[in-house]
Design a protein around this motif. Sequence first.
Motif, PDB file in Angstrom:
ATOM      1  N   UNK A   1       0.829  -1.203   0.000  1.00  0.00           N
ATOM      2  CA  UNK A   1       0.000   0.000   0.000  1.00  0.00           C
ATOM      3  C   UNK A   1       0.865   1.255   0.000  1.00  0.00           C
ATOM      4  N   UNK A   2       1.981   1.220   0.688  1.00  0.00           N
ATOM      5  CA  UNK A   2       2.928   2.336   0.667  1.00  0.00           C
ATOM      6  C   UNK A   2       3.301   2.681  -0.770  1.00  0.00           C
ATOM      7  N   UNK A   3       3.592   1.672  -1.561  1.00  0.00           N
ATOM      8  CA  UNK A   3       4.085   1.913  -2.918  1.00  0.00           C
ATOM      9  C   UNK A   3       2.970   2.330  -3.870  1.00  0.00           C
ATOM     10  N   UNK A   4       1.780   1.753  -3.723  1.00  0.00           N
ATOM     11  CA  UNK A   4       0.694   2.188  -4.602  1.00  0.00           C
ATOM     12  C   UNK A   4       0.238   3.602  -4.243  1.00  0.00           C
ATOM     13  N   UNK A   5       0.200   3.929  -2.962  1.00  0.00           N
ATOM     14  CA  UNK A   5      -0.161   5.289  -2.559  1.00  0.00           C
ATOM     15  C   UNK A   5       0.867   6.302  -3.051  1.00  0.00           C
ATOM     16  N   UNK A   6       2.139   5.931  -2.996  1.00  0.00           N
ATOM     17  CA  UNK A   6       3.174   6.869  -3.438  1.00  0.00           C
ATOM     18  C   UNK A   6       3.002   7.210  -4.910  1.00  0.00           C
ATOM     19  N   UNK A   7       2.582   6.239  -5.702  1.00  0.00           N
ATOM     20  CA  UNK A   7       2.379   6.480  -7.130  1.00  0.00           C
ATOM     21  C   UNK A   7       1.197   7.407  -7.373  1.00  0.00           C
ATOM     22  N   UNK A   8       0.117   7.198  -6.639  1.00  0.00           N
ATOM     23  CA  UNK A   8      -1.077   8.018  -6.843  1.00  0.00           C
ATOM     24  C   UNK A   8      -0.915   9.427  -6.283  1.00  0.00           C
ATOM     25  N   UNK A   9      -0.265   9.554  -5.131  1.00  0.00           N
ATOM     26  CA  UNK A   9      -0.248  10.839  -4.417  1.00  0.00           C
ATOM     27  C   UNK A   9       0.959  11.710  -4.752  1.00  0.00           C
ATOM     28  N   UNK A  10       1.932  11.175  -5.461  1.00  0.00           N
ATOM     29  CA  UNK A  10       3.105  11.959  -5.817  1.00  0.00           C
ATOM     30  C   UNK A  10       2.783  13.270  -6.516  1.00  0.00           C
ATOM     31  N   UNK A  11       1.858  13.298  -7.493  1.00  0.00           N
ATOM     32  CA  UNK A  11       1.543  14.562  -8.160  1.00  0.00           C
ATOM     33  C   UNK A  11       0.971  15.631  -7.228  1.00  0.00           C
ATOM     34  N   UNK A  12       0.488  15.217  -6.052  1.00  0.00           N
ATOM     35  CA  UNK A  12      -0.037  16.180  -5.075  1.00  0.00           C
ATOM     36  C   UNK A  12       1.044  16.708  -4.137  1.00  0.00           C
ATOM     37  N   UNK A  13       2.295  16.301  -4.362  1.00  0.00           N
ATOM     38  CA  UNK A  13       3.369  16.739  -3.474  1.00  0.00           C
ATOM     39  C   UNK A  13       3.441  15.943  -2.191  1.00  0.00           C
ATOM     40  N   UNK A  14       2.873  14.743  -2.230  1.00  0.00           N
ATOM     41  CA  UNK A  14       2.828  13.884  -1.039  1.00  0.00           C
ATOM     42  C   UNK A  14       3.729  12.679  -1.260  1.00  0.00           C
TER      43      UNK A  14
END
Length: 254
Positions: free
Chosen positions: A170-183
């Motif tokens: 989940x860490x890795x899938x969230x990082x992919x989705x939320x990266x464009x938000x600066x997260x």
Amino acid sequence: MRIDEQIVLVTGGARGLGAAITRAFAREGARVVVNWYRSEDAAARLVAEIGTDRVVAVQGDVTDAESVSALVAAGQERFGGAVTTVVNNALPEFSFNGDAREKADSIGWNAFEAQLRGSVQGMLHTTQAALPGMRSAGFGRIVNVGTNLFQNPVVPYHDYTAAKAAALSLTRTLSSELGPDGITVNMVSGGLLRTTDASAATPEEVFDLIATSTPLRSVTTPDEFADAVLFFAAPWSRAVTGQNLVVDGGLVKD
């Protein structure tokens, strides 16, 4: 965003590793929401130690979405800004006692469910509760606490390790989705820590054996682990996301 500008939620932040993480952030000037579930006295002592200008303690169950939303709201109300940083440290009740572990022929699915709720469901709830504030700020840091037992399952804590492996996914899938938000979303994985409430049942000879197996000839302490968590909240890690940093004195090479 510098650490001293951040409002940080630390789940399970009143005792053990969580308290060390809370102290580390407060030391660097952050304001910290200390989530506790059953450790009211420990939370009160921590607030008295650090001071109410830096820390607020709030009871909450990370497996309950409404309870987690209340944690985030309490931080915003107390400190006047959005929670920008979340450390998912809360651990469902568990004792790191290899002699008492449930083995493959006896462990029940209920043990897996309890660990999955605490590690994965808890992370999902904190992420969802904090996301609006992070997106509004254009900045967010999510740091999840994992384990080196993925790579080195010397003790078959089947339920605990499976839940932490799911949390890494989940860490890795969230990082992919939320990266464009600066997260950014990362994991810090330790081995056995010397010493927390969860590892208090570990025999001293086990600690000594681990120490002799590491290049540093020592067992990682909660304070040392907490400093690694700070890295993922600090500006120096701004280009790092979706990673799992193993902090165990060099015992395991990820």
